[in-house]
Design a protein around this motif. Structure first.
Motif, PDB file in Angstrom:
ATOM      1  N   LEU A  29      -4.367  -2.487   7.094  1.00 36.07           N
ATOM      2  CA  LEU A  29      -4.272  -1.142   7.654  1.00 36.07           C
ATOM      3  C   LEU A  29      -4.952  -0.131   6.733  1.00 36.07           C
ATOM      4  O   LEU A  29      -4.906  -0.274   5.511  1.00 36.07           O
ATOM      5  N   THR A  51      -1.727   4.909   6.609  1.00 36.67           N
ATOM      6  CA  THR A  51      -1.191   4.495   7.910  1.00 36.67           C
ATOM      7  C   THR A  51       0.328   4.487   7.850  1.00 36.67           C
ATOM      8  O   THR A  51       0.926   4.115   6.844  1.00 36.67           O
ATOM      9  N   ARG A  52       0.974   4.891   8.935  1.00 37.48           N
ATOM     10  CA  ARG A  52       2.424   4.926   8.972  1.00 37.48           C
ATOM     11  C   ARG A  52       2.990   3.549   9.323  1.00 37.48           C
ATOM     12  O   ARG A  52       2.521   2.894  10.267  1.00 37.48           O
ATOM     13  N   VAL A  53       3.987   3.145   8.546  1.00 33.61           N
ATOM     14  CA  VAL A  53       4.707   1.889   8.763  1.00 33.61           C
ATOM     15  C   VAL A  53       6.163   2.233   9.010  1.00 33.61           C
ATOM     16  O   VAL A  53       6.833   2.798   8.137  1.00 33.61           O
ATOM     17  N   GLY A  75       2.860   7.942  15.047  1.00 34.55           N
ATOM     18  CA  GLY A  75       1.647   7.135  15.160  1.00 34.55           C
ATOM     19  C   GLY A  75       1.728   5.869  14.334  1.00 34.55           C
ATOM     20  O   GLY A  75       0.708   5.356  13.852  1.00 34.55           O
ATOM     21  N   ALA A  76       2.932   5.334  14.181  1.00 30.35           N
ATOM     22  CA  ALA A  76       3.114   4.124  13.376  1.00 30.35           C
ATOM     23  C   ALA A  76       2.269   2.980  13.938  1.00 30.35           C
ATOM     24  O   ALA A  76       2.226   2.756  15.152  1.00 30.35           O
ATOM     25  N   ALA A  77       1.614   2.256  13.035  1.00 30.37           N
ATOM     26  CA  ALA A  77       0.791   1.118  13.446  1.00 30.37           C
ATOM     27  C   ALA A  77       1.507  -0.202  13.254  1.00 30.37           C
ATOM     28  O   ALA A  77       1.036  -1.243  13.716  1.00 30.37           O
ATOM     29  N   LEU A  78       2.641  -0.177  12.566  1.00 26.64           N
ATOM     30  CA  LEU A  78       3.402  -1.396  12.272  1.00 26.64           C
ATOM     31  C   LEU A  78       4.883  -1.072  12.346  1.00 26.64           C
ATOM     32  O   LEU A  78       5.329  -0.045  11.825  1.00 26.64           O
ATOM     33  N   SER A 101      -0.819  -1.258  20.700  1.00 21.90           N
ATOM     34  CA  SER A 101      -1.580  -1.321  19.453  1.00 21.90           C
ATOM     35  C   SER A 101      -0.695  -1.509  18.226  1.00 21.90           C
ATOM     36  O   SER A 101      -1.197  -1.803  17.137  1.00 21.90           O
ATOM     37  N   VAL A 102       0.616  -1.321  18.379  1.00 18.90           N
ATOM     38  CA  VAL A 102       1.530  -1.422  17.244  1.00 18.90           C
ATOM     39  C   VAL A 102       1.795  -2.895  16.914  1.00 18.90           C
ATOM     40  O   VAL A 102       2.132  -3.693  17.790  1.00 18.90           O
ATOM     41  N   ILE A 103       1.660  -3.251  15.651  1.00 26.71           N
ATOM     42  CA  ILE A 103       1.941  -4.609  15.191  1.00 26.71           C
ATOM     43  C   ILE A 103       3.449  -4.749  14.986  1.00 26.71           C
ATOM     44  O   ILE A 103       4.071  -3.933  14.298  1.00 26.71           O
TER      45      ILE A 103
END
Length: 499
Positions: free
Chosen positions: A52, A56-58, A102-105, A124-126
């Motif tokens: 990432l 990036t927000r987790v 907008g968390a990606a994970l 799109s979020v893992i």
């Protein structure tokens, strides 16, 4: 007492205890500082393995597992921004926080993920099936002013908003609290508060800064807390007023003899609670405190002053400047109410992607401020006496404070009308001895559908947001502009007058 070091560092450097000392003790056993450092390094390596981009927000949606305790350090070490989600929140609140941040994970558990519905998590979020380990990462060299975390807190209107916290905010908050609480390496701190709550997360960070031991606990009843205090020989217990009410009703026996300090925030202690805690735990220092997520913590009262000033929230904590300000921006005189304004390096960086609300709350400090720069204008009214001791007067907004949680009336109202059982709703906080405030909802609709409404809200809202009572009306009062007359209706409900 010497002043603490004001130099901020990256927050993942906070594990400062002896390598062989215990940093975390939980159901799985003890984790030493050396083992905790290794676990943070490997968890950070696992996060970095997703490739990432920096910042990036987790998000994490977990109970108090070891990973939940270590993620506030591991995510920033990997160059990512941690977004902890309260584990008691339901799918609607979780979906909002994921979308807004907008968390990606999303780091969670299969049983929790199963409660979400299609559309709650963007494609799109893992969402890993399990938490893993990667190649260990060394301690970070992040800029202390860089963003490290976003903590979501309710506002007086709308859905929860994200407060942006830097490494410096988190580090200096840990230093400040460890200093004024006089934490030492032999302390054992019971963590009963949510790690998504700034007060709860700081318990981890301040304990580790002091080289002490933290015992995370998810509890169901006050008896669980009493047992944990006895089993782990706890020295430090933090709570919010509703929890203290429950703990004072519990049977303690000799369980509290190891307690050295009790700390309170998330709502003012009443003189009655102060007396009860002092009587039940006469050998424990009591620290009343005041804070808000936008500036972490603002004040504390020295234990030696508690008996003589049971309604005081004390003076500024280290690294905080607290001012009482008149509406015209000048300094209020002693015994004159004014707005509590907080300046200094604990002030957060604003609200995530919300320039309008940031501009309203984060404004230039008064011209006479010692720190200057941006200050948090709390919206809370306080008064200082001739000795500089502060007393909380009230909140100027319409937030409901229940079970230590700040609850947006608008969020409750939106949930009430979402299912069609009611056409309009107004949520009001009323004084309650156990909860601090209970939620009463005045509703326009058919009272015959109350059972349906209650059943739906039990699915859609966490327990602390559940209304305790509904008042059904054919019409809700409006003002001259056609808006619901919130002030008049709240006054009627709180005074018990006919609606």
């Amino acid at each position: 007492m010497a002043q603490p070091d004001p130099t901020p560092r990256p927050i993942d450097h906070v594990l400062r205890g002896r390598p062989d000392a215990v940093a975390v003790e939980d159901r799985a056993g003890a984790l030493t500082y050396a083992q905790a450092e290794d676990a943070v390094a490997r968890l950070a390596g696992w996060l970095a393995g997703f490739g990432l981009p920096p910042d990036t927000r987790v998000a994490s949606w977990l109970p108090k597992t070891r990973e939940a305790c270590l993620l506030p350090l591991a995510a920033p070490r990997a160059g990512l921004v941690h977004v902890p989600i309260n584990p008691v929140l339901k799918r609607a609140q979780v979906a909002h926080i994921l979308a807004d941040s907008g968390a990606a994970l999303l780091v969670s558990q299969p049983s929790r993920i199963a409660t979400l519905e299609p559309g709650d998590v963007a494609t799109s979020v893992i969402v890993p099936e399990a938490i893993g380990q990667g190649d260990p990462l060394p301690p970070s060299d992040a800029d202390p002013n860089a963003l490290a975390a976003i903590l979501y807190t309710s506002g007086s209107t709308g859905r929860p908003k994200g407060v942006m916290l830097s490494h410096a905010n988190l580090w200096l908050g840990a230093v400040s609290v460890a200093h004024y609480l006089r934490l030492s390496p032999d302390d054992r701190v019971l963590g009963v508060l949510p790690l998504s709550f700034d007060y709860g997360q700081n318990q981890l960070l301040s304990t580790w800064y002091a080289g002490a031991r933290v015992i995370p606990l998810d509890y169901l009843t006050a008896r669980d807390v009493v047992k944990a205090v006895a089993r782990h020989q706890v020295t430090t217990l933090a709570g919010v007023p509703p929890l203290w009410v429950q703990l004072l009703e519990a049977e303690w026996g000799d369980a509290g003899v190891t307690l050295r300090r009790l700390t309170n925030s998330g709502g003012a202690l009443t003189p009655r609670l102060v007396r009860g805690l002092r009587e039940r735990f006469p050998h424990a220092d009591l620290y009343p405190m005041y804070g808000l997520t936008e500036a972490f913590r603002s004040t504390y009262l020295e234990p030696a002053l508690v008996d003589a000033h049971p309604d005081s929230i004390g003076r500024a904590i280290p690294f905080a400047e607290i001012m009482i300000v008149r509406p015209d921006g000048t300094e209020a005189a002693p015994e004159e109410p004014g707005e509590l304004v907080h300046a200094g390096p604990l002030v957060a960086r604003g609200y995530w992607q919300d320039a309008e609300r940031t501009a309203a709350r984060f404004r230039p400090a008064p011209s006479w401020s010692r720190y200057g720069g941006t200050a948090v204008w709390s919206g809370d009214t306080a008064v200082a006496d001739a000795q500089g001791l502060l007393r909380f007067v009230g909140r100027d907004d319409e937030m409901i404070k229940s079970s230590g949680n700040r609850i947006s009336p608008t969020e409750v109202e939106e949930a009430v009308v979402a299912g069609g059982e009611a056409a309009e709703a107004m949520a009001i906080g009323v004084a309650d001895a156990r909860l601090g405030q209970a939620i009463v909802v005045v509703v326009r609709g058919d009272s015959a559908r109350e059972d349906d409404l209650r059943a739906r809200l039990r699915r859609d809202l966490p327990s602390f947001m559940q209304p305790t009572r509904y008042e059904w009306l054919a019409e809700l009062p409006r003002n001259a502009n056609g808006k619901l007359d919130r002030a008049a209706l709240a006054r009627s409900v709180r005074e018990g007058k006919p609606l």
